[in-house]
Design an enzyme around this catalytic site. Structure first.
Site, PDB file in Angstrom:
ATOM      1  N   GLU A 284      55.996 -42.048-111.536  1.00 29.41           N
ATOM      2  CA  GLU A 284      57.294 -42.742-111.598  1.00 29.41           C
ATOM      3  C   GLU A 284      58.359 -41.961-110.825  1.00 29.41           C
ATOM      4  OE1 GLU A 284      57.809 -45.716-112.707  1.00 29.41           O
ATOM      5  OE2 GLU A 284      55.743 -45.910-113.399  1.00 29.41           O
ATOM      6  N   ASP A 365      51.341 -42.559-105.918  1.00 31.48           N
ATOM      7  CA  ASP A 365      50.117 -41.865-106.351  1.00 31.48           C
ATOM      8  C   ASP A 365      49.901 -40.604-105.515  1.00 31.48           C
ATOM      9  OD1 ASP A 365      49.594 -43.738-108.259  1.00 31.48           O
ATOM     10  OD2 ASP A 365      47.932 -44.720-107.207  1.00 31.48           O
TER      11      ASP A 365
HETATM   12 ZN   LIG Z   1      54.378 -47.279-109.736  1.00 35.26          ZN
END
Ligand SMILES: [Zn+2]
Length: 423
Positions: A284, A365
């Site tokens: 996040e 990611d």
């Molecule tokens: Zn995300």
């Protein structure tokens, strides 16, 4: 003969429905596959796969029926001129309660609430079935019918309370806007969306859930350390009792400058260890660090500006209004017609937004991986997928069109690839 706009709109509604149904059927076939995708073999347990498969097939059946009913309803509304009828009725209602029916604002608010209530009534059997049959059968639903109806009435009240002044403001802006209407409308929507972003987490979200500060301990410390190492403007970390409504898990951030993190208690339970939760937060924070939120916000502002420009053209065309069964040109109805006319383009836009969003997910990611959370993130993604019983087998066309997040198999494969490179 005038150009049959309404018929063209209906035609495109049906064509779009056929395309999306074809995709849904492709996805349905993928969900029925009895085998895990290669990347996830040995990663997801056979029992979890069986469970997720059954859940996704039920959801897919439901979705196909729901879409068909919605499509039928939308076509009826257009064919039988329900909107002009409802507009007249809402005017009569204003008169009935002793107010001035000639006042466009009052008439529009009455119409707005009527649309809100009738669409809730149409959706009610579907959301009841979805919550108390499908979600319940697969052990996700944790709310009682009482809580369900309580939340539904709160949502309806809030939409009316916030919607009515917004409708009134838009009408007064359009009435006075003149040559700069598009700029005024855009400025107004900007102020409203920023206000809602600030107000929602502080005033509205607490109506549905309880928020408590995350207690001191390992998890809090790890998140604080991560935040300070990234210069993340962390204001507070909250835990939300999401488990009172559903066992689907979730984490999000809010705040314009200083940010607070909200962790669903189910997320903490499902991830089991601190590392995995922190990995989800690292992902996040990746979105924040890479400015994804700001970019998405800016893109939406540009789109809105274009939208209002087109709306300004639509609202001045008496031919369009006549096509949809109106002799007058009420402003709110202008929005309704505008929405229908631009619908096919909107679907193309949302497809593009999904493309961008999926690429942002991969980037976040990679960000989490680069700061050392690659393996934990992979484990967290698998865990969350298992617990939420999300689709394991996905049709590539369907996911390309609908998904804002890449399917798990693709994310795990991408992280695997990175791990190999760095090894
Ligand atoms: Zn995300």
């Amino acid at each position: 003969m005038a150009f049959p706009v309404m018929e063209v709109v209906l035609g495109s509604l049906i064509s779009l429905y056929l395309v999306e149904t074809y995709l849904a059927l492709r996805q349905h076939a993928a969900l029925k596959l009895p085998m895990l995708p290669v990347t996830l073999q040995g990663v997801i347990s056979p029992e979890k796969f069986k469970k997720s498969r059954a859940y996704m097939i039920d959801k897919s059946h439901f979705r196909i029926v729901h879409e068909a009913a919605t499509m039928l309803m939308d076509s009826m509304i257009l064919l039988y001129r329900i909107i002009p009828w409802l507009w007249k009725r809402s005017g009569s209602f204003v008169e009935y309660v002793g107010l001035d029916a000639e006042n466009e604002t009052l008439h529009s608010i009455s119409f707005f609430v009527a649309v809100l209530v009738s669409s809730q009534i149409f959706e009610l059997p579907f959301s009841l079935y979805s919550n108390f049959v499908i979600e319940a059968q697969h052990d996700f639903n944790k709310q009682t019918k009482r809580v369900f109806f309580k939340n539904l009435s709160i949502e309806l009240c809030i939409s009316s309370l916030f919607g009515a002044p917004i409708v009134a403001a838009i009408i007064s802006i359009v009435q006075r806007g003149g040559n700069y209407l598009v700029i005024y409308l855009w400025g107004f929507s900007f102020v409203v969306s920023v206000t809602l972003t600030i107000v929602y987490p502080l005033l509205i979200a607490p109506l549905f859930n309880n928020f408590t500060a995350l207690p001191d301990g390992e998890l809090r410390k790890e998140i604080e350390n991560l935040a300070s190492s990234l210069n993340f403007p962390l204001e507070n970390i909250f835990m939300m009792d999401g488990s009172t409504r559903s066992t689907h898990s979730n984490a999000y951030m809010y705040g314009v400058f200083n940010k607070s993190i909200v962790l669903d208690d189910t997320l903490i339970k499902q991830c089991q260890d601190t590392d995995k939760v922190v990995a989800v937060i690292a992902h996040e924070m990746g979105h924040w660090k890479l400015n994804h939120t700001i970019h998405a916000f800016a893109a939406i502002q540009v789109l809105l500006f274009v939208h209002f420009g087109v709306f300004d053209i639509v609202r001045q065309s008496s031919v369009l209004f006549q096509n949809f069964g109106f002799d007058t040109q009420p402003i709110l109805i202008g929005f309704f017609i505008f929405q229908h006319v631009v619908m096919p383009i909107q679907h193309i836009f949302s497809f593009c937004m999904n493309l961008i969003s999926r690429s942002s997910e991969f980037k976040a990611d990679v960000f989490a991986k680069n700061i050392g959370y690659g393996t934990a993130l992979q484990a967290a993604l698998v865990k969350l997928q298992e617990q939420n019983l999300s689709a394991v087998n996905t049709d590539p066309w369907y996911s390309a069109y609908h998904y804002s997040h890449p399917p798990l198999a693709e994310r795990v494969a991408a992280l695997d690839e990175l791990n190999k490179k760095s090894a």
